[in-house]
Design an enzyme around this catalytic site. Sequence first.
Site, PDB file in Angstrom:
ATOM      1  N   GLN A   1      26.987 -11.538  61.753  1.00 27.84           N
ATOM      2  CA  GLN A   1      26.845 -11.548  63.216  1.00 27.84           C
ATOM      3  C   GLN A   1      28.047 -12.177  63.915  1.00 27.84           C
ATOM      4  OE1 GLN A   1      23.304 -14.294  62.901  1.00 27.84           O
ATOM      5  NE2 GLN A   1      24.217 -15.239  64.711  1.00 27.84           N
TER       6      GLN A   1
ATOM      7  N   CYS B   1      21.336 -12.978  66.146  1.00 30.24           N
ATOM      8  CA  CYS B   1      20.497 -12.923  64.945  1.00 30.24           C
ATOM      9  C   CYS B   1      19.251 -12.059  65.169  1.00 30.24           C
ATOM     10  CB  CYS B   1      20.096 -14.327  64.544  1.00 30.24           C
ATOM     11  SG  CYS B   1      19.228 -15.220  65.832  1.00 30.24           S
TER      12      CYS B   1
ATOM     13  N   HIS C   1      16.434 -19.423  64.827  1.00 26.51           N
ATOM     14  CA  HIS C   1      17.207 -18.401  64.118  1.00 26.51           C
ATOM     15  C   HIS C   1      16.254 -17.314  63.607  1.00 26.51           C
ATOM     16  CE1 HIS C   1      20.590 -16.720  62.101  1.00 26.51           C
ATOM     17  NE2 HIS C   1      20.199 -17.026  60.877  1.00 26.51           N
TER      18      HIS C   1
END
Length: 446
Positions: free
Chosen positions: A251, A257, A393
């Site tokens: 990424q 994410c 995340h």
Amino acid sequence: MEVWQLLLPTLWSLLRGGEGWRLPPASDPALEAPARFAMEVYNRGRDLGAAAELLSVRGRGLKMAQGQLYSLEVTLQEPPCGPPTACEDARPSGTLLCHFEVLDQMWAKQTLLKQDCGRPGDQRLHWTSGRQAPAPAAQEDSVQLISLFKDFLTTYNKSYANATETQRRLGIFARNLELARKVQELDRGSAEYGVTKFSDLTEEEFRTSYLNPLLSSLPGRALRPGPATRGPAPASWDWRDHGAVTGVKNQGACGSCWAFSVTGNVEGQWFLRRGALLALSEQELVDCDTLDQACGGGLPSNAYTAIEKLGGLETEKDYSYEGRKERCSFSPDKARVYINSSVDLSRDEEELATWLAENGPVSIALNAFAMQFYRRGVSHPFRPLCSPWFIDHAVLLVGYGHRSGIPFWAIKNSWGPDWGEEGYYYLYRGARACGVNAMASSAIVD
Ligand SMILES: *[C@@H]1O[C@H](CO)[C@@H](O)[C@H](O)[C@H]1NC(C)=O
Ligand SMILES: *[C@@H]1O[C@H](CO)[C@@H](O)[C@H](O)[C@H]1NC(C)=O
Ligand SMILES: *[C@@H]1O[C@H](CO)[C@@H](O)[C@H](O)[C@H]1NC(C)=O
């Protein structure tokens, strides 16, 4: 001039005890409050007359996103046996040396993570000679540090603009090594933490560039519950062995994410329904999903809706990743996959494992506390350090099993194959570690 020569001034200042990373020798007033708290915990359940008193404290505090972590070497004075009950355990009175780890979080009570007390002669407890925090001579420390930093620069092909910046990064690197050592000491699994490609970033830089605070702060769109599982689940399962998982992606310094987690899930769903494994476009979501915030973060539940509204996903090849928001250039005739809806999955980890084995990889979100310095093994951070309430995340569950008896989830990350175990993170399974069960979802292809 070689890059490491730029570091000589820093080495010099470390040798002279300048802005160092070693224990300050004397008591620091800021350490007194956490030391008192640790002592109160130590004294809990004792009669007033039998309570130990604080003699001295040294140590240091490490600032982390989760709060302040204090490592303390505390000398306590135990009273002579006063009330008879205090002497029942035949503990001789005198001084005690304790190693305490105290976590101080703004939003929660202080937590005593570790307590290890003994007689002052007990070598185990002395930082200057014990195993807790080996502190060899400053010189050896610094030479070792420079050598680690040199390896790091070579391994990850890093360079900085100038000598000042290089020195600043060395300071951050040193602090991060210490933080990694703490995470290591407090890990309850089999994970190894240390130098990673993120070792020269401050926690703030790391959070801003790679994590996704929106996961905790935005109310997710409520999805309908997923179809029930049939069960029972196999003892272990890994979708990589069944061709349902594409290679590890990267990424970059963009908080996207959520897009990677969702494309990973859709890639699996499409493969299982239509038999073709296609690498799908995250950039399409970064550019065109107006419900989410591109590199500023997003939610998988929004991304499914965006995919449905847009009319599908293009492939990675047709709409390739840039790592920053661009104008939306999705064209419906290039969409190679579609989804029909999305579902929320169980918060019960056994249910989740069964669903995964029967239906494919699952989009999840978790607290990435232990990931900046993760190298390999099954990570099981101490719970107060990896609160399930701080989800920051999004990743992809692709399998589960046991390693040397430790149950784990196999997690595909999006930080490139040169992070973790070839791009994968292994996290303890069965204790809701780091909130792994908090936000599981999947697209549905009819
Ligand atoms: C290393 O980084 C430099 C500049 O940042 C770049 O020009 C070079 O191609 C990189 N080398 C490798 C092997 O990645
Ligand atoms: C060194 O590089 C840093 C980061 O790029 C920059 O902010 C700083 O101004 C530079 N200092 C000098 C003296 O060039
Ligand atoms: C699923 O979505 C596709 C594309 O939008 C559509 O052609 C198909 O009819 C849908 N399937 C069902 C069962 O609704």
